[in-house]
Structure formats: C-alpha cells, structure tokens
Design a protein around this motif. Structure first.
Motif, PDB file in Angstrom:
ATOM      1  N   VAL A  73       0.781  -1.261   0.050  1.00  0.00           N
ATOM      2  CA  VAL A  73      -0.088   0.030   0.008  1.00  0.00           C
ATOM      3  C   VAL A  73       0.804   1.369   0.050  1.00  0.00           C
ATOM      4  O   VAL A  73       0.459   2.256  -0.805  1.00  0.00           O
ATOM      5  CB  VAL A  73      -0.949   0.021   1.186  1.00  0.00           C
ATOM      6  CG1 VAL A  73      -1.580   1.383   1.521  1.00  0.00           C
ATOM      7  CG2 VAL A  73      -2.075  -1.247   0.863  1.00  0.00           C
ATOM      8  N   ALA A  74       1.982   1.310   0.804  1.00  0.00           N
ATOM      9  CA  ALA A  74       2.745   2.609   0.788  1.00  0.00           C
ATOM     10  C   ALA A  74       3.423   2.527  -0.438  1.00  0.00           C
ATOM     11  O   ALA A  74       3.583   3.603  -0.788  1.00  0.00           O
ATOM     12  CB  ALA A  74       3.716   2.470   1.946  1.00  0.00           C
ATOM     13  N   ALA A  86       1.058   4.116  -2.989  1.00  0.00           N
ATOM     14  CA  ALA A  86       1.032   5.574  -2.643  1.00  0.00           C
ATOM     15  C   ALA A  86       2.153   6.306  -3.156  1.00  0.00           C
ATOM     16  O   ALA A  86       2.127   7.485  -3.730  1.00  0.00           O
ATOM     17  CB  ALA A  86       0.630   5.584  -1.224  1.00  0.00           C
ATOM     18  N   LEU A 116      -7.206  -1.470   4.478  1.00  0.00           N
ATOM     19  CA  LEU A 116      -7.412  -0.223   4.168  1.00  0.00           C
ATOM     20  C   LEU A 116      -8.390   0.295   5.145  1.00  0.00           C
ATOM     21  O   LEU A 116      -8.425   1.481   5.611  1.00  0.00           O
ATOM     22  CB  LEU A 116      -7.807  -0.047   2.893  1.00  0.00           C
ATOM     23  CG  LEU A 116      -6.799  -0.105   1.781  1.00  0.00           C
ATOM     24  CD1 LEU A 116      -7.256  -0.062   0.169  1.00  0.00           C
ATOM     25  CD2 LEU A 116      -5.617   0.901   1.712  1.00  0.00           C
ATOM     26  N   GLU A 155      -5.876   6.539   7.235  1.00  0.00           N
ATOM     27  CA  GLU A 155      -4.788   7.401   6.607  1.00  0.00           C
ATOM     28  C   GLU A 155      -4.744   7.169   5.019  1.00  0.00           C
ATOM     29  O   GLU A 155      -4.213   7.875   4.216  1.00  0.00           O
ATOM     30  CB  GLU A 155      -3.733   7.326   7.217  1.00  0.00           C
ATOM     31  CG  GLU A 155      -2.618   6.159   7.102  1.00  0.00           C
ATOM     32  CD  GLU A 155      -2.848   5.077   8.146  1.00  0.00           C
ATOM     33  OE1 GLU A 155      -2.152   4.305   8.550  1.00  0.00           O
ATOM     34  OE2 GLU A 155      -4.117   5.245   9.001  1.00  0.00           O
ATOM     35  N   TYR A 156      -5.179   6.002   4.608  1.00  0.00           N
ATOM     36  CA  TYR A 156      -5.177   5.473   3.344  1.00  0.00           C
ATOM     37  C   TYR A 156      -6.366   5.722   2.516  1.00  0.00           C
ATOM     38  O   TYR A 156      -6.541   5.331   1.478  1.00  0.00           O
ATOM     39  CB  TYR A 156      -4.482   4.066   3.065  1.00  0.00           C
ATOM     40  CG  TYR A 156      -3.005   4.191   3.598  1.00  0.00           C
ATOM     41  CD1 TYR A 156      -2.220   4.550   2.893  1.00  0.00           C
ATOM     42  CD2 TYR A 156      -2.665   3.219   4.303  1.00  0.00           C
ATOM     43  CE1 TYR A 156      -0.755   4.568   3.166  1.00  0.00           C
ATOM     44  CE2 TYR A 156      -1.364   3.065   4.882  1.00  0.00           C
ATOM     45  CZ  TYR A 156      -0.459   3.780   4.197  1.00  0.00           C
ATOM     46  OH  TYR A 156       0.911   3.637   4.824  1.00  0.00           O
ATOM     47  N   LEU A 179      -6.723   6.884  -1.156  1.00  0.00           N
ATOM     48  CA  LEU A 179      -6.034   6.081  -2.120  1.00  0.00           C
ATOM     49  C   LEU A 179      -7.010   4.998  -2.902  1.00  0.00           C
ATOM     50  O   LEU A 179      -6.504   4.350  -3.814  1.00  0.00           O
ATOM     51  CB  LEU A 179      -4.956   5.166  -1.558  1.00  0.00           C
ATOM     52  CG  LEU A 179      -3.695   5.842  -1.115  1.00  0.00           C
ATOM     53  CD1 LEU A 179      -2.853   4.838  -0.544  1.00  0.00           C
ATOM     54  CD2 LEU A 179      -3.144   6.561  -2.220  1.00  0.00           C
TER      55      LEU A 179
END
Length: 94
Positions: A62-63, A66, A83, A88-89, A92
């Motif tokens: 995920v990071a 992003a 998620l 914080e995601y 996305l």
C-alpha cells in the motif's frame, strides 16, 4: 536461514513478494490499469501464519502504491480490511 523479512515489488510477475531469508513466504498479486492498482490476491504460506507477515506485506504494498502515485482497488478482502483499519489511506481507494 535468516529471520529477516524483505518485501520487494516484482513487476515482471505483477506482485509484491515477502521473503524470510531466501524463502518466498507471501505475495500480493496486482494488475495495473492506468493509475489504478487492483490488488486482487494476498497469500502467506500457512506455515508462517499468525506472525503478522500478511500485515507487513500489505503495509509495504500500500505504501509503495501511494509513493508511486497509484490509486488502489482492493478486490482482495484482506487488502480491503487493511485499508478500512488504516484511515490514513482512505484517499487511495479507487
């Protein structure tokens, strides 16, 4: 064998790979369509289950998505749950 885990993105196989030493123990499979990465499958070897490796793998995937400017379509339930638990995601999600 090393106890150290590493996560790498393998674009040739369209997946993120989690290794424990030299052993491949997990993966997140994905498809990219434009600026959307569909993460559709997550798997950790059952022999290594219950150690948080799945979360570590997904956190990296995920990071990385992003960082590369991709939106995420979480068709894998494990990714969707991750998620949901990490607001914080939220921006996305495709």
């Amino acid at each position: 064998m090393s106890d150290e885990t590493t996560v790498t993105r393998n674009d040739a196989r369209n997946r993120y790979e989690l290794r424990l030493g030299d052993e491949l123990i997990g993966r997140v499979d994905y498809r990219i369509d434009g600026d959307v990465m569909d993460m559709y499958h997550t798997e950790v070897d059952p022999a290594h289950g219950g150690n948080g490796y799945g979360n570590r793998l997904v956190a990296h995937a995920v990071a990385d998505a992003a960082d590369t400017g991709l939106m995420i379509r979480p068709t894998c339930p494990f990714i969707a749950t991750y998620l949901d638990r990490h607001p914080e995601y939220a921006d996305l999600r495709a």
